[in-house]
Design a protein around this motif. Structure first.
Motif, PDB file in Angstrom:
ATOM      1  N   LYS A 281      -8.725  31.061  17.999  1.00 17.46           N
ATOM      2  CA  LYS A 281      -7.622  30.263  18.530  1.00 17.46           C
ATOM      3  C   LYS A 281      -6.282  30.979  18.337  1.00 17.46           C
ATOM      4  O   LYS A 281      -5.429  31.007  19.238  1.00 17.46           O
ATOM      5  N   CYS A 282      -6.098  31.584  17.162  1.00 18.54           N
ATOM      6  CA  CYS A 282      -4.856  32.323  16.903  1.00 18.54           C
ATOM      7  C   CYS A 282      -4.709  33.498  17.848  1.00 18.54           C
ATOM      8  O   CYS A 282      -3.602  33.808  18.331  1.00 18.54           O
ATOM      9  N   ALA A 283      -5.827  34.165  18.122  1.00 24.57           N
ATOM     10  CA  ALA A 283      -5.765  35.322  19.020  1.00 24.57           C
ATOM     11  C   ALA A 283      -5.417  34.894  20.436  1.00 24.57           C
ATOM     12  O   ALA A 283      -4.635  35.550  21.132  1.00 24.57           O
ATOM     13  N   LEU A 284      -5.979  33.770  20.890  1.00 24.07           N
ATOM     14  CA  LEU A 284      -5.684  33.300  22.238  1.00 24.07           C
ATOM     15  C   LEU A 284      -4.229  32.883  22.378  1.00 24.07           C
ATOM     16  O   LEU A 284      -3.617  33.050  23.437  1.00 24.07           O
ATOM     17  N   GLU A 285      -3.669  32.328  21.307  1.00 22.89           N
ATOM     18  CA  GLU A 285      -2.287  31.840  21.346  1.00 22.89           C
ATOM     19  C   GLU A 285      -1.293  32.869  20.808  1.00 22.89           C
ATOM     20  O   GLU A 285      -0.105  32.552  20.639  1.00 22.89           O
ATOM     21  N   ASP A 286      -1.788  34.074  20.472  1.00 25.90           N
ATOM     22  CA  ASP A 286      -0.927  35.173  20.028  1.00 25.90           C
ATOM     23  C   ASP A 286      -0.116  34.786  18.779  1.00 25.90           C
ATOM     24  O   ASP A 286       1.087  34.988  18.716  1.00 25.90           O
ATOM     25  N   ARG A 287      -0.804  34.243  17.793  1.00 23.98           N
ATOM     26  CA  ARG A 287      -0.148  33.907  16.520  1.00 23.98           C
ATOM     27  C   ARG A 287      -1.099  34.237  15.362  1.00 23.98           C
ATOM     28  O   ARG A 287      -1.356  33.430  14.479  1.00 23.98           O
ATOM     29  N   THR A 288      -1.594  35.462  15.399  1.00 25.44           N
ATOM     30  CA  THR A 288      -2.583  35.867  14.404  1.00 25.44           C
ATOM     31  C   THR A 288      -2.013  35.911  12.990  1.00 25.44           C
ATOM     32  O   THR A 288      -2.765  35.877  12.008  1.00 25.44           O
ATOM     33  N   GLU A 289      -0.694  36.004  12.874  1.00 21.01           N
ATOM     34  CA  GLU A 289      -0.109  36.059  11.532  1.00 21.01           C
ATOM     35  C   GLU A 289      -0.313  34.761  10.755  1.00 21.01           C
ATOM     36  O   GLU A 289      -0.149  34.733   9.523  1.00 21.01           O
ATOM     37  N   GLN A 290      -0.665  33.692  11.433  1.00 19.59           N
ATOM     38  CA  GLN A 290      -0.851  32.413  10.751  1.00 19.59           C
ATOM     39  C   GLN A 290      -2.221  32.309  10.079  1.00 19.59           C
ATOM     40  O   GLN A 290      -2.467  31.368   9.330  1.00 19.59           O
ATOM     41  N   HIS A 291      -3.113  33.248  10.367  1.00 17.50           N
ATOM     42  CA  HIS A 291      -4.435  33.190   9.741  1.00 17.50           C
ATOM     43  C   HIS A 291      -4.325  33.535   8.261  1.00 17.50           C
ATOM     44  O   HIS A 291      -3.557  34.425   7.868  1.00 17.50           O
ATOM     45  N   GLN A 292      -5.114  32.846   7.431  1.00 18.46           N
ATOM     46  CA  GLN A 292      -4.952  32.964   5.976  1.00 18.46           C
ATOM     47  C   GLN A 292      -5.439  34.305   5.425  1.00 18.46           C
ATOM     48  O   GLN A 292      -5.157  34.627   4.270  1.00 18.46           O
TER      49      GLN A 292
END
Length: 1651
Positions: A281-292
């Motif tokens: 989901k983070c990759a699709l929304e381009d917000r991978t920095e939010q992954h723990q």
């Protein structure tokens, strides 16, 4: 010996949480979870290790018998378990699993060898307890977010409590188990043998697997932090994902599945912890920095060391995906290295094996969750990496198909884009179709889950747009570009070399094809649209063409996926079967051709048979007509003429299947075709083909019965579980045959399918094979279930074994039931009833199935078979029942070989059968010729006088006969009694045997009384037994048997004094225990007969003298000996209480008992307050220990005094008695003490009932008030209730209305105050104001509680409270002077109460909802009818739904009636708080300040919200509701608000009408009075006054119109119509409405405001 466990076992808790126990209400489940959640949080740490402190506590525990303590210590030694918990485990085992009696337990504990066996069974039970403990947590995590589960809320609340520390606790426990050292005989005793050590280690592995399964499910719902992921990774690496067990030397082959399972869950926990779905989901929304896990170098270093075991593969693949997504540039070398390692470990093969090992997804939440986890991993992997870099496409598709076996995932797949996730695999597989058919069809088969997906698959294949071929060289019929990337076909081409007229595909001229050159040659993808279903038909045709050539193997590989897809398609959605007819119609020819070749392709044949199974379920006749010509099934070469020919299999051929079984499947040990064959034949049998086709199936069934059923367990098998599956399928076939509908008479002697099956099972080896299956035993089933690695599911070997045994029982039952009658015993029956040596008794093995707990149908089937065997072989040549029948034969009595003692023993045995309800034996005995005649013979003889009896057993013989007759009368409906028994009872009656036995019993009583004073009774036990039996027979003959002299009033008048005389004979012998026992028995008989004969006995002239004599004797005798008898005597006197001359004696008893109760209560209080002092010099003791009991002497004496006072209407007798005996002061003193200490509930209620009776007369009320009732009740009454601090309604009980309780005491006290005030008026006003002042908080909260608690108990208290306030409101000025603030509060609350009652009566559905949601006792509070003992038990199961609805309606009606009573009294009370209508209208100078405004100036409808003040709209709504209800009552139709049909009589209907009229009258009165007060109030604006006139004029005019219509139809008069004067002149002709004074008042008021 104490055997019961006071701590709920884990297995019992698990059963409760599953909803399989009696505790099924959500509130009960929540209570169990609240009580045990801390225990669940502890996990396996709940079970503690032995300690010296626990041993000391156990030693000091006096509640546990010493033998259990000693054995508990042995358990503690063997299991390494806490000593107290060991005893608890023992108690739970004895309560749940022990299969012996108390006496056998004593013997077992004293004998070494049996006690050792018991120890090992308890060890197994303890291991199961630990597993069930973990399964409870697993269950919570499985369903706590499932909206469909009935206990989701309760589970969720418990999981919220567990969430914080669950992981920490369970992770530590897993590490502890992994590192645990195996027990030895030195540490755990001599029983810890190698076998027990292996059993311990197997349990250790199961617990490790369960703990990891719990952690996996937990992390499926809750996020894992980086620290936790690192911790789990280190732990699993050190343990080698379960492979490096501390005790790995103990691992054997049977444990491999558990070790693998530990590895699977270790792997899944880490993959789930990486949260791949959130990463995607983070990759699709381009917000991978939010992954723990964006920065975890330690994990990188650790995973670089992975790669030596297959369990590492998915972990490495998931980490590659994570690092590639979060930091693709920084770690590309690491990504490539770890990714290559993952592929080298065969990650996709591992995923397939893992998901298969976790089991199917039917009821297995863990397997479904694992597939969801891997689905996310595979989808993101395929999206992120090129498919060519992921290894073999076949392995990838295998893993994808296993994932998609979860139905929800197949639906999810079709909703995703084809360019993402697994859709890319489908696109890739389609790109090589039809060159490679297997990959695409395998994937599409997995995507079939329901009808919607089936249609999508069908459409997908029906509209193919590309056709892929591979050429080694360029063909001549195409032209191409120079770069060879595009070809054009120059001529049309038939794609299959089939003959003319056959189905084929034709590619037209000019079709373009894209070309790719590869290792195989030219791969051409033609732009050609076609239907793949036609292509599949061509493929089958090709296989039929090449079936005898070398190409058959290649073509079989292409056709098998087609057949599997067709099978799945028509199984999922039958509606597409017509479209697939070209395929399914060719299966018969394919089956014929393939089974006749030298080396038949077994897998393709099995696929063909599977397709035919689905077709046969829908159209069995068509399938049979096509199939029996193929030669596949066994057949008969000559017609079948008789059973002998059929059983010998003469002229029968095994068919192609039989040859394939013997030549191919049995040598190989693979049985796919056999499984399909059994299912196919079973489906055809269930299709009810008809007699002709059924005869064609006889060779198939005979092959199964002769060649398969007796020997299948000896075949060779390569795969575990196939043997059990085949056995189950064979029995399913036999079961289906035995359950066919009855057939007509067969022509000649030709056997039918069912008769052949019955004969074969009853007389051949097939029957013995079924018996052997039943002989497996419950212990073996438990062992198989315990060995299953899975924690759930319904397809394990244990479940298959249970199903097989169930089928064996059912088959055997049906064979015995359906076999023709025969004098000879069949081999099957012999095998079932034979007694083998060395304890191998089959009947005992079958009987032990009652202890089976996993499937309730299995014990039921076992009991059914045992009952059938008992019935069939009950009176055989060696049956003990036949011997007993010979002994009781009247023609044998008096013979030397049948002495009285033997006769007595025979009857004692028969009595035991009737007493224990041995139905099978009883049903046979009661129908035997001359049974009842022989049984009743002793009752018709002449017995010797009691003083001449030499053999007392003769009395016992008669007693047993009487008891058997009594039990038969009680349990059997009178109309169903055997004719011979009815004749015997008629003979007993006509022969005056009732009179004879009444006289003989009297002689026995007299003899006991006389001999007791001399030398004692040498046959007292026999005498007591015969008197008890005669008593039972007399009672049952009176209540259950018609047409006997006991129903004659003359006979009753004659015999009742004799019973009284017998009772007096015994009770007048002082200090004689035998006499008092007999007297007590006669007192019970007296009490029961009084209840049934009251109408007759009440007129008897000579009843009083014996009763008076008995009462005086009882009161003078020893109290300890006479306590129970005294209670019975008082109960009898209450039944005939029209005897006021007994009042003096009763009042003396009341005074003595009250004083004794005072002493006892004070002494009990002193004992509680004063510590135990062994050196105390106190020697005074209370004179007697007086107990407060419902049927105690004091309570019954009070009730008797009440009845006598009620009978004494003029009060002459009791006034004289009260002057002589100060009983009233004693009662009030005891009452005050009981209220202060909140003790003696039954006495308190009885005393208040007596005071209520006295207070109803002026002189009685004066006496009660003068004795100081207000001092005894007012302040002490505060102790019996608690006022909630928040003012809510929690203080109001929801218990049954009639159950004795302290709130009931408060209600009685309120009623007493009401009656005293009503009777004494101004003489009691000060006391009444004191009472209302003391209890004002409770009174106000009671009025307010009706809004929130509509239980009958709460409403009853409100009714009593409003009734008291109604009487007190008549003294409004005195109340205003003494308690002005309370008066104002009461007025406000009464207005709100009026609003609440109106709303609830108007909104019937809302009231029904409140009753269901809040007052669960509403249904139970109504009267419950007791089932007549004569009624058969089957009747109880009928009409459950209607009874439930009727009970709800009755409960609703009761609440509505209570609300209406409260409303009417409330309005009557408010009438005293508002100005007099005539006075306020006529008196212009009236002081308005004397009366407050009760209702606000508003006309909104009645509301349920406490924030909405009562208004004139409330009063108008009340009138509307009452008028609506009145109309419904008058019209006698089913109303919306009140069920008139539930009213019992016309009197109740008339009373309801009058109550409604009374309510409307008072409401009109209050409305008019309050309206006039507002109109005269100068503080109200003229505009508001004008609005008031307009609204009231309109509303009242409408109401008057409705009332006019109502009265024209006829309506009752108001109960207060006589109170208002009629303004009409005498003699005037009045209409109906003019005859009602309050209607005239309303009309006058309307005219007044409209002027």
């Amino acid at each position: 010996m104490e055997l019961f466990c006071f701590c709920r076992s884990s297995r019992e808790l698990w059963t409760i949480l599953l909803g399989r126990s009696a505790l099924r209400e959500p509130a009960q489940i929540e209570e169990e979870l609240d009580r045990n959640w801390e225990r669940l949080l502890q996990g396996l740490c709940y079970y503690k290790t032995p300690s010296s402190s626990a041993a000391e506590k156990l030693k000091a525990d006096k509640g546990v018998a010493q033998p259990l303590k000693d054995f508990g210590l042995r358990i503690s030694k063997l299991l390494g378990l806490d000593q107290q918990q060991s005893v608890q485990i023992l108690q739970c085992y004895l309560q749940e699993d022990y299969r012996g009696t108390r006496n056998t337990l004593k013997d077992v504990l004293q004998d070494e060898r049996p006690s050792q066996a018991l120890l090992l069974k308890i060890a197994d039970y303890y291991y199961e307890e630990r597993v069930c403990h973990l399964r409870c947590v697993l269950l919570l995590l499985t369903y706590f977010q499932d909206e469909r589960h009935p206990y989701r809320v309760e589970y969720s609340n418990c999981v919220n409590k567990l969430e914080k520390d669950l992981v920490t606790n369970y992770q530590k426990q897993f590490e502890t188990l992994f590192k645990a050292e195996s027990p030895t005989w030195e540490t755990h005793g001599n029983l810890m043998t190698e076998r027990q050590v292996s059993r311990w280690f197997l349990q250790c592995l199961r617990e490790q697997s369960l703990l990891l399964e719990i952690l996996f499910l937990y992390y499926a719902y809750f996020e894992m932090g980086p620290g936790d992921l690192l911790s789990f990774t280190k732990m699993f690496k050190e343990q080698g994902f379960g492979l490096r067990q501390t005790n790995r030397h103990l691992v054997d082959k049977s444990m491999d599945a558990l070790v693998d399972r530990i590895g699977y869950f270790s792997c899944l926990i880490l993959v789930e912890g990486m949260d791949i779905d959130f990463l995607h989901k983070c990759a699709l929304e381009d917000r991978t920095e939010q992954h723990q896990f964006s920065n975890t170098p330690e994990m990188d270093q650790m995973l670089l060391t992975f790669g030596d075991i297959p369990h590492h593969g998915p972990v490495l693949l998931a980490w590659v995906l994570l690092r590639h997504t979060l930091s693709p540039d920084e770690s590309s070398p690491v990504i490539r290295r770890i990714g290559n390692t993952s592929l080298q470990l065969g990650v996709f093969q591992y995923l397939t094996t893992m998901l298969q090992g976790l089991g199917g997804t039917g009821n297995n939440c863990t397997a479904s969750t694992a597939r969801m986890c891997i689905y996310g991993l595979l989808s993101f992997v395929i999206t992120s990496f090129e498919e060519e870099t992921l290894g073999s496409q076949q392995h990838l598709i295998n893993a994808a198909c296993e994932v998609l076996s979860a139905p929800s995932l197949a639906e999810l797949f079709w909703e995703t884009k084809p360019t993402m996730g697994l859709g890319m695999i489908l696109d890739s597989a389609m790109g090589m179709f039809p060159h490679k058919t297997g990959l695409l069809l395998q994937l599409l088969t997995a995507l079939l889950s329901d009808k919607s997906t089936a249609k999508k698959v069908y459409i997908f294949l029906d509209k193919m747009s590309f056709y892929t071929e591979v050429y080694k060289t360029k063909p001549n019929d195409v032209i191409s570009r120079d770069d060879e990337t595009l070809w054009r076909r120059q001529a049309p081409k038939l794609l299959y070399p089939l003959g003319l007229g056959q189905t084929n595909l034709r590619m037209p001229q000019g079709v373009l094809g894209q070309v790719a050159v590869g290792e195989q040659g030219y791969v051409v993808r033609w732009d050609y649209s076609y239907s793949a279903w036609i292509l599949f038909t061509c493929e089958i045709e090709m296989l039929l063409h090449v079936v005898s050539t070398a190409d058959v193997i290649l073509h079989c590989e292409r056709v098998k996926p087609i057949l599997d897809l067709v099978h799945k398609m028509i199984s999922t959605d039958w509606t597409v079967s017509d479209c697939l007819l070209p395929l399914t119609s060719r299966i018969y020819m394919l089956l014929q051709r393939l089974t006749s070749v030298i080396n038949p392709p077994v897998d393709v044949i099995a696929s063909c048979a599977n397709c035919l199974i689905v077709l046969a379920a829908r159209m069995p006749g068509k399938v049979w007509s096509s199939l029996h010509h193929t030669g596949f099934l066994p057949f008969a070469s000559s017609p079948l003429t008789n059973m002998a020919q059929s059983i010998s299999a003469e002229g029968m051929k095994a068919g192609n299947y039989g040859n394939l079984l013997v030549l191919i499947e049995q040598p190989r040990g693979e049985y796919a075709v056999t499984i399909a064959f059994l299912r196919l034949v079973t489906t055809l049998v269930k299709g009810q083909l008809g007699s002709t086709q059924d005869k064609g199936l006889i060779p198939c069934v005979l092959l199964v019965l002769k060649e398969m059923l007796p020997t299948y367990h000896k075949w060779r098998y390569n795969t575990h579980g196939v043997r059990e599956r085949i056995g189950c399928l064979i029995l399913e076939l036999v079961h289906a045959i035995l359950n066919l509908s009855p057939e007509g008479e067969a022509s000649g002697s030709t056997p039918t399918l069912q008769s052949l099956c019955i004969y074969s099972l009853a007389n051949t080896e097939a029957g013995q094979a079924v018996v052997n299956i039943m002989g497996v035993g419950v212990d073996t089933i438990d062992v198989v279930l315990a060995a299953q690695p899975s924690s759930g599911g319904s397809e394990g070997p244990g479940q298959i074994l249970i199903q097989t045994v169930k089928l064996a029982f059912s088959v055997t039952n049906n064979v015995i039931r359906l076999k023709p009658p025969s004098s000879a015993v069949s081999p099957l029956e012999q095998a079932l009833t034979q007694h083998g040596g060395h304890g191998s008794n089959l009947i005992a093995v079958l009987a032990k199935y009652i202890y089976h707990k996993h499937d309730p149908a299995l014990p039921r089937l076992a009991i059914q078979l045992l009952k059938r065997l008992a019935t069939e072989f009950l009176l055989g040549e060696w049956s003990c029942l036949q011997v007993v029948l010979d002994l009781i034969d009247s023609r044998q009595q008096g013979k030397y070989w049948c002495p009285p003692l033997l006769h007595r023993a025979a009857l004692a045995f028969l009595h035991a059968l009737w007493q224990d309800r041995r139905d099978s034996a009883i049903s046979v005995l009661r129908t035997k010729e001359r049974f009842w005649e022989n049984l009743t013979t002793p009752l018709f003889g002449i017995l010797p006088s009691p003083s001449d009896i030499t053999e007392p057993c003769v009395l016992e013989t008669c007693a047993f006969v009487m008891k058997i007759i009594g039990l038969e009368i009680y349990y059997v409906v009178s109309g169903s009694l055997e004719r011979s028994l009815k004749d015997a009872l008629q003979k007993f009656s006509s022969g005056r045997r009732y009179e004879y036995w009444s006289q003989y019993v009297k002689s026995l009583v007299v003899h006991v009384a006389e001999t007791e004073e001399d030398e004692g009774v040498h046959s007292f036990s026999e005498t007591q037994m015969v008197i008890s039996a005669w008593r039972m027979l007399l009672i049952l003959s009176t209540s259950h048997v018609c047409h006997t002299p006991l129903h004659s009033s003359l006979w009753r008048l004659k015999k009742f004094p004799r019973i009284l005389s017998n009772m007096a004979e015994e009770l007048l012998v002082p200090m004689s225990v035998p006499c008092l026992r007999l007297g007590s028995m006669m007192a019970t008989l007296l009490l029961i007969l009084l209840k049934q004969w009251r109408s007759v006995v009440a007129t008897a002239p000579d009843v009083l003298a014996p009763l008076s004599l008995i009462l005086e004797s009882v009161l003078q005798a020893d109290q300890q000996l006479m306590e129970s008898t005294k209670a019975k005597v008082f109960s009898a006197l209450i039944s005939i209480s029209q005897l006021p001359q007994l009042l003096l004696c009763v009042c003396e008893t009341v005074q003595d008992e009250a004083l004794a109760l005072i002493d006892s209560t004070r002494h009990a209080a002193q004992v509680r307050d004063v510590p135990d002092d062994k050196d105390s010099m106190e020697t005074d003791a209370v004179r007697s220990v007086q107990k407060d009991q419902r049927d105690g002497v004091c309570v019954l004496a009070l009730h008797l005094a009440k009845e006598l006072c009620r009978a004494d209407e003029d009060g002459e007798h009791w006034v004289l008695v009260m002057r002589k005996i100060p009983a009233l002061h004693s009662i009030l003193s005891a009452l005050e003490l009981s209220l202060r200490s909140k003790q003696n509930l039954y006495f308190t209620e009885a005393a208040l009932h007596l005071l209520l009776t006295l207070a109803r007369t002026p002189q009685g009320a004066a006496a009660v008030a003068g004795a100081g009732v207000i001092q005894s009740i007012c302040l002490p009454l505060l102790s019996v209730y608690e006022v909630p601090s928040n003012g809510a309604s929690q203080g109001f009980s929801r218990k049954s209305q009639d159950a004795p309780c302290w709130p009931g005491v408060y209600r009685l006290s309120m009623s007493l105050m009401e009656i005293l005030l009503k009777t004494l008026r101004y003489n009691f006003i000060n006391e009444a104001l004191d009472f209302v002042g003391v209890h004002q908080e409770r009174i106000l909260q009671c009025l307010n509680a009706v809004r929130t608690v509509q239980s009958l108990v709460c409403l009853d208290e409100a009714d009593h409270t409003v009734g008291f306030l109604l009487q007190l409101s008549r003294f409004c000025k005195e109340w205003q002077f003494h308690l002005p603030h309370l008066l104002r509060d009461v007025q406000i609350n009464l207005c709100y109460l009026c609003q609440t009652c109106t709303y609830l009566l108007h909104s019937r559905n809302m009231l029904h909802h409140y009753l269901q949601a809040k007052n669960g006792e509403a249904l139970a509070s109504g009267p419950r009818a007791q089932r007549d003992p004569q009624t058969p038990s089957k009747a109880a199961a009928e009409g459950g739904g209607g009874e439930r609805e009727e009970a709800e309606q009755k409960a609703l009606l009761a609440v509505q009636c209570s609300l209406l009573k409260i409303l009417s009294k409330t309005l009557a009370t408010l009438q005293h708080f508002t100005p007099d209508c005539c006075q306020i209208i006529l008196d212009q100078c009236m002081d308005l300040a004397e009366y407050r405004t009760l209702f606000v100036l508003s006309f909104t409808t009645s509301a349920f919200d406490a924030d909405v003040a009562p208004s004139f709209g409330t009063l108008l709504a009340t009138i509307n509701v009452a008028l609506s209800m009145l109309g419904e009552v008058v019209e006698k139709k089913e109303p919306a608000s009140l069920s008139v049909a539930s009213l019992a009589s016309s009197e109740e209907t008339q009373a309801l009408k009058s109550l409604l009229m009374f309510t409307m009258e008072n409401c009109f009165y209050v409305l008019i009075s309050q309206a006039v007060r507002c109109l005269k109030d100068p503080s109200i604006a003229p505009r508001d006054k004008q609005r008031l006139k307009q609204e009231l004029g309109s509303e009242l005019s409408t109401l008057l119109s409705s009332l006019s219509r109502h009265f024209r139809r006829g309506a009752p008069s108001s109960p207060s119509s006589s109170l208002l004067p009629s303004p009409q002149p005498p003699g005037a002709k009045a209409s109906h409405e003019g005859q009602e004074p309050f209607i005239q008042l309303v009309q006058a008021f309307v005219r007044h405001i409209q002027r």
